[in-house]
Design an enzyme around this catalytic site. Structure first.
Site, short mmCIF file in Angstrom:
data_model
loop_
_atom_site.label_atom_id
_atom_site.label_comp_id
_atom_site.label_asym_id
_atom_site.label_seq_id
_atom_site.Cartn_x
_atom_site.Cartn_y
_atom_site.Cartn_z
N GLU A 10 0.81 -1.23 0.00
CA GLU A 10 0.00 0.00 0.00
C GLU A 10 0.85 1.29 0.00
N TYR B 15 3.52 1.93 2.00
CA TYR B 15 4.14 2.29 3.29
C TYR B 15 5.66 2.01 3.24
N ARG C 299 2.55 -8.87 4.06
CA ARG C 299 1.61 -8.29 3.10
C ARG C 299 2.43 -7.72 1.94
N HIS D 70 -1.47 3.86 -1.74
CA HIS D 70 -2.53 4.82 -1.43
C HIS D 70 -2.53 6.02 -2.38
N GLN E 153 -18.06 5.23 3.52
CA GLN E 153 -18.54 6.46 4.16
C GLN E 153 -18.31 6.51 5.67
P1 FAD Z 1 -36.07 8.09 2.30
O1 FAD Z 1 -35.06 7.15 1.76
O2 FAD Z 1 -36.40 9.27 1.52
O3 FAD Z 1 -37.37 7.27 2.67
C1 FAD Z 1 -38.57 7.86 3.05
C2 FAD Z 1 -39.71 6.90 2.78
O4 FAD Z 1 -40.90 7.40 3.39
C3 FAD Z 1 -40.03 6.73 1.32
O5 FAD Z 1 -40.00 5.35 0.97
C4 FAD Z 1 -41.44 7.29 1.16
O6 FAD Z 1 -42.21 6.59 0.20
C5 FAD Z 1 -42.00 7.10 2.56
N1 FAD Z 1 -43.11 8.00 2.94
C6 FAD Z 1 -43.07 9.34 2.99
N2 FAD Z 1 -44.27 9.81 3.45
C7 FAD Z 1 -45.05 8.73 3.69
C8 FAD Z 1 -46.36 8.54 4.19
N3 FAD Z 1 -47.13 9.55 4.55
N4 FAD Z 1 -46.85 7.29 4.29
C9 FAD Z 1 -46.10 6.22 3.93
N5 FAD Z 1 -44.84 6.35 3.46
C10 FAD Z 1 -44.32 7.58 3.36
N6 FAD Z 1 -26.69 8.16 0.65
C11 FAD Z 1 -25.52 7.69 1.04
O7 FAD Z 1 -25.23 7.70 2.23
N7 FAD Z 1 -24.62 7.20 0.15
C12 FAD Z 1 -24.88 7.15 -1.16
O8 FAD Z 1 -24.04 6.71 -1.94
C13 FAD Z 1 -26.12 7.63 -1.60
N8 FAD Z 1 -26.42 7.62 -2.90
C14 FAD Z 1 -27.64 8.09 -3.30
C15 FAD Z 1 -27.92 8.08 -4.65
C16 FAD Z 1 -29.14 8.54 -5.09
C17 FAD Z 1 -29.43 8.55 -6.56
C18 FAD Z 1 -30.11 9.02 -4.16
C19 FAD Z 1 -31.44 9.51 -4.62
C20 FAD Z 1 -29.81 9.04 -2.82
C21 FAD Z 1 -28.57 8.59 -2.39
N9 FAD Z 1 -28.22 8.63 -1.05
C22 FAD Z 1 -27.01 8.13 -0.65
C23 FAD Z 1 -29.07 9.26 -0.05
C24 FAD Z 1 -29.84 8.25 0.79
O9 FAD Z 1 -30.53 7.35 -0.04
C25 FAD Z 1 -30.77 8.99 1.72
O10 FAD Z 1 -30.01 9.80 2.58
C26 FAD Z 1 -31.62 8.07 2.55
O11 FAD Z 1 -32.39 7.25 1.72
C27 FAD Z 1 -32.52 8.84 3.49
O12 FAD Z 1 -33.24 7.91 4.24
P2 FAD Z 1 -34.64 8.23 4.90
O13 FAD Z 1 -35.10 6.92 5.45
O14 FAD Z 1 -34.52 9.36 5.82
O15 FAD Z 1 -35.60 8.70 3.74
P1 NAP Z 2 -26.45 18.15 -1.86
O1 NAP Z 2 -25.23 17.33 -1.80
O2 NAP Z 2 -26.76 19.07 -0.75
O3 NAP Z 2 -26.35 18.98 -3.22
C1 NAP Z 2 -27.35 19.84 -3.64
C2 NAP Z 2 -26.88 20.62 -4.86
O4 NAP Z 2 -27.91 21.48 -5.26
C3 NAP Z 2 -25.66 21.43 -4.61
O5 NAP Z 2 -24.77 21.23 -5.68
C4 NAP Z 2 -26.16 22.87 -4.55
O6 NAP Z 2 -25.12 23.62 -5.12
C5 NAP Z 2 -27.42 22.82 -5.40
N1 NAP Z 2 -28.49 23.70 -4.92
C6 NAP Z 2 -28.97 23.83 -3.65
N2 NAP Z 2 -29.99 24.72 -3.62
C7 NAP Z 2 -30.17 25.15 -4.88
C8 NAP Z 2 -31.07 26.08 -5.49
N3 NAP Z 2 -31.98 26.72 -4.77
N4 NAP Z 2 -30.96 26.29 -6.80
C9 NAP Z 2 -30.04 25.64 -7.55
N5 NAP Z 2 -29.15 24.76 -7.03
C10 NAP Z 2 -29.22 24.52 -5.72
O7 NAP Z 2 -27.72 17.24 -2.05
P2 NAP Z 2 -28.03 16.02 -3.01
O8 NAP Z 2 -27.09 15.97 -4.16
O9 NAP Z 2 -29.46 16.14 -3.28
O10 NAP Z 2 -27.74 14.77 -2.10
C11 NAP Z 2 -28.56 14.51 -0.96
C12 NAP Z 2 -27.78 13.75 0.04
O11 NAP Z 2 -27.55 12.43 -0.43
C13 NAP Z 2 -26.48 14.40 0.29
O12 NAP Z 2 -26.40 14.83 1.61
C14 NAP Z 2 -25.45 13.36 -0.03
O13 NAP Z 2 -24.53 13.24 1.03
C15 NAP Z 2 -26.23 12.07 -0.17
N6 NAP Z 2 -25.62 11.35 -1.30
C16 NAP Z 2 -24.39 10.84 -1.14
C17 NAP Z 2 -23.77 10.23 -2.19
C18 NAP Z 2 -22.39 9.63 -2.02
O14 NAP Z 2 -21.82 9.16 -2.97
N7 NAP Z 2 -21.83 9.62 -0.84
C19 NAP Z 2 -24.40 10.13 -3.40
C20 NAP Z 2 -25.66 10.68 -3.54
C21 NAP Z 2 -26.25 11.31 -2.48
P3 NAP Z 2 -25.11 25.21 -5.30
O15 NAP Z 2 -25.86 25.73 -4.10
O16 NAP Z 2 -23.66 25.60 -5.33
O17 NAP Z 2 -25.76 25.45 -6.59
FE1 SF4 Z 3 -17.39 0.74 5.20
FE2 SF4 Z 3 -19.74 -0.17 6.08
FE3 SF4 Z 3 -19.63 1.20 3.78
FE4 SF4 Z 3 -18.64 -1.30 3.99
S1 SF4 Z 3 -20.78 -0.67 4.17
S2 SF4 Z 3 -17.63 0.42 3.03
S3 SF4 Z 3 -17.80 -1.27 6.05
S4 SF4 Z 3 -19.14 1.98 5.82
#
Ligand code: FAD
Ligand code: NAP
Ligand code: SF4
Length: 649
Positions: free
Chosen positions: A140, A142, A190, A228, A315
C-alpha cells in the site's frame, strides 16, 4: 483495518469487544490495525504503536478477549514511512508523497538498521502481549514498499540500486522477526502484488520478493493492491467484486506458503468462488466484517441471505479513519460501538408505528421489533427502500441492492408488519403507543424562470425511468445526487459501466492484466468509453464541483466524469429555461446550453406534513433521517438515527 480505536489506551476495552464479537462470529484469523514499530513510523502523532512493555496491558485486553471467544489474532506492524502525517517522517529517499505535506528524511544505513530493530522489538512485544502472530505491512506504499519500488527508492547503497538491494529490507525484517518470535508464531507478509504506479515493481520482481520473504520465514503471504497514492480505485463500490483475485492467482504455485486474496470480497459466494477456482488459499475481508460480525457464522449455517453486506461505500469506515474519526459502518452503526449501542430486549412490548421504509425507517423498525416491540411499518411506495431504490440504479452502486435484500429478510425474521402501497394518515396512527416519522425528503424545486418548461425534469423522474432523457442534458446541482445522475446518464446499453466485470474494469482504468507493464499499469491508458450523451453538471458555488463528496471516493467520481468528457461548471448563475435550452451566466459571460433536458438535483426538503399533523393532534412523534433534517442527509445518518431510536424505544 485501522479503526481509530488503536490510537488511545482508553479505547482498548472497546477495541477488545469489537474483535471479540468477530471472533464469536466465527472469523478464523484476525489482524489488527497497523501498529507503528517506531515513533518515526507513526501514521500520525501518537497514533497506534507497539514500542515498549508499558503498552502490553492494553494489548492483552484484546488478545484475552479474542482467545476467550476461541479466536486467533495477529498484530499488524505498519511503518508509515513518508505517508506519516507528522514531521518525524523518514523514507528510503527524501521524496515527498502526494498525500502528506511532510517531506521525509532519507534514512542512512544506521537509520535503516534502527527501523528494522523496531520491527523486531514490536514482534517480540506482540508475542508477549499474547498475539498469535504478526503481519508485516509491505504494501500500500508504506515504508517497506518505499524501499522495494523504484517509485521512491533512488538509493545506490546496500538498500537500493538493484532489485535485490531494494528488497533487502523486506528480507531482513522477516528473517529477524522470525528469529525473534520463534517457529511457532504466525508471520504474515503483506506483499504489494500490484503497485498501480508506472514506476512500481515489475511482476518478475514481485515473484522474486515473494520467494525471498518465504525463504526468510514468512508463513503466509497476503495480497496488497495499489499504493494509497495510486489514482486507480481498488476497493470503492464501483470496483467489481473480487476485481483483483486474478493477481493473487498469478502467484499461486510460485511459492509454498498459503496466499491470501483481498479486495472487494464481500459475500460468501464470492469468497467460495475464489477458493474453488484456485485463485488463492485463503480469503481476507476487512469492511465486510465491520458490516456484519456474524458473517462467517451465517455463511457456515447456510444462511447467507441474513448477512448485512458491505456496500463498499467507505462512508463510515475509511472516510472516518482518514479524517481522524473512529471507524464505524454505514449499514451497521454498532461497528466499533459494541460497548455503547446494544439492542437489548425491551422491558415491555409496545405498539410502534414507523412511517417510511427508507433506510431510517427500516433500521428503526427492525431494531425495535428485534427487541420485542409490536412494529407496523408503512410506506406509500410498492417497495421498501426509499431513496435506495434510486441509488441502486446508479452504475457502480449495484451493491445497494444487498442492503435492501438484508432488510427485507430482517423485516420477515423480526416479525414487522409491513404495509406497502399505504400512505399513512394521522388517524391511522392514533392507536399506536409510539409513532416514528421516517418520511424522508422531497426534491427542492429552485426558483428559476421557466422551471415549469416541459424540458425540466427531476432526478426522481430520471432515475425511476419516468422520462426518456434526450441526447444532451444539463444537470442543476452538483452534489452527491447530481454526480450520480451524471454517471447514470452517461451510460446506456452501448456504453455499459465497468463495475460488474474485472476485465472491463481493468480495461477502463488501464490495468495490465498480463502484468507485462511496470507497476501493472499501461503506459498509455485505454481511453474510457465516451458518455452516452452530452452532459453538463452545474453548481452556483465557486468551489470545485464534488468537493464535499466522500474523502476516499470523491476523487474517483471527479476523475471519472472528467475522463469521460462531462463538462462541470462552477460559479454558475441560472438565468432562465426556454425552448432554446438553459441560459446561464458564468465567468461574467452569458452562455446558452442548448440541451434537450434540464435535470434538477438541487437538494431536498424534509417531508414533515404528517409529523406536523400528529403534533397538532397532541402527539409527540419521533423524527429520524431526512424527515428530521434534510441538510447533510445521507444513509449513514439515516440508519444510525433509526438504529439508535429503535434501541431506545
Ligand atoms: P427516504 O429514503 O427518503 O425514505 C422515506 C420513505 O418514506 C419513502 O420510501 C417514502 O415513500 C416514505 N413516505 C413518505 N411519506 C409517507 C407517508 N405519509 N406514508 C407512507 N410512506 C411515506 N446516501 C448515502 O449515504 N450514500 C450514497 O451513496 C447515496 N447515494 C444516493 C444516490 C441517489 C441517486 C439518491 C437519490 C440518494 C442517495 N443517497 C445516498 C441518499 C440516501 O438514499 C438517503 O439519505 C436516505 O435514503 C434517506 O433515508 P430516509 O429513510 O430518511 O428517507
Ligand atoms: P447536496 O449534496 O446538498 O447537493 C445539492 C446541490 O444542489 C448542490 O450542488 C447545490 O449547489 C445545489 N443547490 C442547492 N440549492 C439550490 C437552489 N436553490 N438552486 C439551484 N441549485 C441549488 O444534495 P443532493 O445531491 O441532493 O444529495 C442529498 C444527500 O444524499 C447528500 O447529503 C449526499 O450526502 C447524499 N448522497 C451521497 C452520495 C455519495 O456518494 N456519498 C451520493 C448521492 C447522495 P449550489 O448551491 O452551489 O448550486
Ligand atoms: Fe465501510 Fe460499512 Fe460502507 Fe462497507 S458498508 S464500506 S464497512 S461503511
Amino acid at each position: 483495518m485501522h479503526t481509530g480505536l488503536e490510537d488511545r489506551a482508553r479505547d482498548y476495552p472497546r477495541l477488545a469487544r469489537y474483535f471479540a464479537e468477530r471472533a464469536e462470529g466465527g472469523v478464523g484469523l484476525m489482524v489488527t490495525g497497523g501498529m507503528a514499530p517506531t515513533r518515526r513510523g507513526w501514521l500520525a502523532p501518537f497514533a497506534s504503536s507497539m514500542l515498549s512493555p508499558r503498552q502490553l496491558p492494553r494489548h492483552r485486553l484484546v488478545t484475552d478477549a479474542v482467545h476467550n471467544a476461541d479466536g486467533r489474532i495477529c498484530m499488524q506492524i505498519l511503518h508509515a514511512g513518508r505517508y506519516g502525517y507528522h514531521p518525524l517522517v523518514v523514507s528510503s529517499s527524501a521524496i515527498k508523497s502526494p498525500i502528506s505535506p511532510f517531506k521525509p528524511r532519507a534514512l542512512n544505513a544506521r537509520g535503516v538498521e534502527r527501523e528494522i530493530r523496531g520491527f523486531v522489538r514490536a514482534t517480540r512485544l506482540a508475542r508477549e502481549a499474547g498475539y498469535d502472530g504478526v503481519e508485516i505491512m509491505g504494501s500500500e506504499g508504506y515504508l517497506i514498499n518505499q524501499f522495494t519500488a523504484p517509485h521512491v527508492n533512488d538509493r545506490d547503497d546496500e538498500w537500493g540500486g538493484t532489485t535485490a538491494k531494494r528488497y533487502r529490507i523486506a528480507e531482513e525484517i522477516v528473517a529477524r522477526c522470525r528469529e525473534a518470535a520463534g517457529r511457532d508464531f504466525i508471520l504474515i507478509y503483506r506483499l504489494s502484488m500490484l503497485d498501480l504506479l508506472p514506476d512500481g515493481n515489475r511482476w518478475d520482481e514481485i515473484v522474486e520478493q515473494a520467494r525471498a520473504v518465504e525463504r526468510a520465514g514468512a508463513s503466509i503471504i497476503n495480497t496488497g493492491i495499489g499504493w494509497h497514492e495510486a489514482r486507480i480505485p481498488t476497493i470503492a463500490t464501483m470496483v467489481p467484486r473480487a476485481a483483483f483475485s486474478w493477481v493473487t492467482r498469478k502467484l499461486m504455485g510460485q511459492v509454498g506458503v498459503p496466499l491470501v486474496a483481498t479486495n472487494r470480497i464481500n459475500t460468501p459466494e464470492v469468497a467460495e468462488k475464489i477458493l474453488a477456482d484456485g485463485d488463492a488459499d485463503m480469503v481476507s475481508m476487512a469492511r465486510p466484517l465491520l458490516a456484519d460480525p456474524e458473517f462467517v457464522a451465517k455463511a457456515a449455517a447456510g444462511t447467507p441471505q441474513r448477512i448485512n453486506t458491505c456496500i463498499a461505500c467507505n462512508q463510515a469506515c475509511l472516510d472516518h479513519t482518514f479524517k481522524g474519526r473512529t471507524a464505524s459502518c454505514l449499514v451497521n452503526p454498532r461497528a466499533c460501538a459494541e460497548t455503547r449501542l446494544n439492542y437489548e430486549q425491551a422491558a415491555t412490548s409496545r405498539r410502534i408505528a414507523v412511517v417510511g421504509a427508507g433506510p431510517a425507517g427500516l433500521a428503526c423498525a427492525t431494531v425495535a421489533a428485534g427487541r420485542g416491540h409490536d412494529v407496523t411499518l408503512f410506506d406509500q411506495a410498492p417497495d421498501i427502500g426509499g431513496q435506495f431504490n434510486m441509488a441502486k440504479r446508479i452504475p457502480g452502486k449495484e451493491e445497494f441492492y444487498e442492503t435492501l435484500r438484508y432488510f427485507a429478510n430482517l423485516l420477515d425474521e423480526s416479525g414487522v408488519s409491513v404495509r406497502l402501497n399505504t400512505r399513512a394518515r394521522a388517524e391511522d396512527l392514533l392507536r399506536f403507543d409510539e409513532c416514528v416519522m421516517a418520511t424522508g425528503v422531497t426534491p427542492r424545486i429552485p426558483a428559476i424562470e421557466g422551471i415549469n418548461h416541459p424540458s425540466v425534469v427531476s432526478y426522481t423522474d430520471v432515475l425511476q425511468g419516468r422520462v426518456p432523457v434526450g441526447a444532451s442534458v444539463a444537470i442543476i446541482g452538483a452534489g452527491g445526487i447530481g454526480f450520480d445522475v451524471a454517471e447514470f446518464l452517461s451510460h446506456d446499453r452501448e456504453h455499459p459501466a465497468s463495475s460488474t466485470s474485472p476485465e472491463a474494469f481493468a480495461a477502463d482504468w488501464g490495468i495490465d492484466m498480463n502484468l507485462e507493464a511496470q507497476g501493472g499499469v499501461r503506459s498509455i491508458p485505454q481511453q474510457p468509453a465516451p458518455p452516452a450523451r452530452e452532459i453538463y453538471l452545474l453548481q452556483r458555488k465557486d468551489s470545485k464541483p464534488g468537493k464535499d463528496l466522500g474523502k476516499t471516493t470523491g476523487w474517483i467520481h471527479r476523475l471519472n466524469l472528467k475522463r469521460r468528457g462531462i463538462e462541470s461548471l462552477n460559479g454558475v448563475e441560472y438565468r432562465r429555461i426556454d425552448d432554446r435550452g438553459l441560459h446561464i451566466r458564468v465567468d461574467q459571460e452569458d452562455r446558452l446550453l442548448e440541451v434537450d433536458h434540464v435535470v434538477i438535483c438541487a437538494g431536498q426538503l424534509s417531508s414533515r406534513s404528517l409529523a406536523d399533523e400528529l403534533t397538532e393532534q397532541g402527539r409527540e412523534p419521533h423524527l429520524i433521517g431526512g424527515a428530521r433534517l434534510a441538510g447533510e442527509l445521507d444513509a449513514k445518518r439515516a440508519i444510525r438515527e433509526g438504529s439508535e431510536l429503535g434501541a431506545s424505544l
